[in-house]
Design an enzyme around this catalytic site. Structure first.
Site, PDB file in Angstrom:
ATOM      1  N   HIS A  94       0.828  -1.211   0.000  1.00  0.00           N
ATOM      2  CA  HIS A  94       0.000   0.000   0.000  1.00  0.00           C
ATOM      3  C   HIS A  94       0.860   1.259   0.000  1.00  0.00           C
ATOM      4  CE1 HIS A  94      -3.433   2.603   1.087  1.00  0.00           C
ATOM      5  NE2 HIS A  94      -2.541   3.231   1.836  1.00  0.00           N
ATOM      6  N   GLU A  95       1.889   1.278   0.846  1.00  0.00           N
ATOM      7  CA  GLU A  95       2.751   2.459   0.915  1.00  0.00           C
ATOM      8  C   GLU A  95       3.528   2.658  -0.387  1.00  0.00           C
ATOM      9  OE1 GLU A  95       2.150   4.486   3.109  1.00  0.00           O
ATOM     10  OE2 GLU A  95       1.019   3.153   4.415  1.00  0.00           O
ATOM     11  N   HIS A  98       1.583   4.512  -2.928  1.00  0.00           N
ATOM     12  CA  HIS A  98       1.693   5.979  -2.878  1.00  0.00           C
ATOM     13  C   HIS A  98       2.925   6.463  -3.639  1.00  0.00           C
ATOM     14  CE1 HIS A  98      -1.677   6.604  -0.285  1.00  0.00           C
ATOM     15  NE2 HIS A  98      -1.166   5.946   0.740  1.00  0.00           N
ATOM     16  N   HIS A 102       2.993   8.993  -6.773  1.00  0.00           N
ATOM     17  CA  HIS A 102       3.874  10.162  -6.828  1.00  0.00           C
ATOM     18  C   HIS A 102       4.618  10.197  -8.161  1.00  0.00           C
ATOM     19  CE1 HIS A 102       7.406  12.567  -4.866  1.00  0.00           C
ATOM     20  NE2 HIS A 102       6.634  13.322  -5.611  1.00  0.00           N
TER      21      HIS A 102
END
Length: 226
Positions: A94-95, A98, A102
């Site tokens: 999940h991280e 991100h 980006h």
């Protein structure tokens, strides 16, 4: 009616927090069949998406995992970083989701990033104006507070698609790369859905509180006219 309102306002976030903690605890004790630690999962997904320059580091705390776009670092809580579990796999992916957002300049992430300074300032200052406006029965001051609070609500709402999209990317990555097996997909999805619930609860309570204050504000105006 107000009792019900405040009960929902207090219990919804508490329920969401309890749900994410219990779900995370359950699946952090389930060994992943890949035997990959969260750090290894994050590194593999990053490298497969051309993000070799993004570092993966451990950070103290529980569920303190996050992606830092300024330093371009995926930080994972120590248990997720060093251990191989279904929960750690889901959170790490999940991280990294991100980080991929980006890289691709995902619209909602860009908007949220631009809102961060304004949302931080407004959330701290809004209640000062609101409380003084209520005590002094001064509508203009209360309106300023409501506008500032609304900025924070917009931030909460914009956060939802960012988090949902990161979870979708996470599931796609860990499935396509064979990091989890078919029987683990449902478990990983439960971890991600429980985490998403905290953002839904935060947005819902923020909207409810804003609506209540708007009703109070209009009520102040009606009382003055009477």
């Amino acid at each position: 009616m107000m009792i019900v309102y405040f009960a929902v306002l207090m219990l919804l976030p508490l329920y969401a927090q309890r749900k994410v903690k219990s779900t995370y605890k359950k699946y952090s004790q389930v060994q992943s069949t890949s035997n990959m630690t969260g750090a290894e999962v994050a590194r593999r997904i990053l490298d497969m998406n051309g993000l070799e320059n993004v570092r993966v580091e451990p950070v103290a705390g529980v569920l303190s995992d996050h992606y830092d776009p300024t330093d371009r670092v995926v930080r994972l809580s120590e248990s997720n970083f060093y251990e191989a579990s279904v929960a750690g796999t889901a959170v790490a992916a999940h991280e990294v989701g991100h980080a991929i957002q980006h890289k691709e300049s995902y619209n909602f992430l860009t908007v949220r990033s631009k809102l961060v300074p304004a949302a931080t300032i407004s959330s701290n200052a809004s209640w000062i104006f609101i409380m003084i406006g209520m005590i002094a029965s001064w509508q203009p001051l209360m309106l300023i507070g409501i506008i500032l609070l609304a900025i924070g609500v917009v931030f909460q709402l914009v956060t939802l698609p960012v988090e949902f999209d990161a979870s979708k990317r996470a599931m796609n990555q860990i499935v396509e790369l064979g990091i989890i097996r078919n029987e683990e997909e449902a478990s990983a999805r439960k971890v991600l859905n429980a985490a998403a619930m905290t953002y839904v609860a935060a947005a819902a309570t923020a909207v409810m509180e804003l609506a209540r204050l708007l009703l109070m504000y209009t009520g102040m105006g009606n009382n003055r006219e009477d």
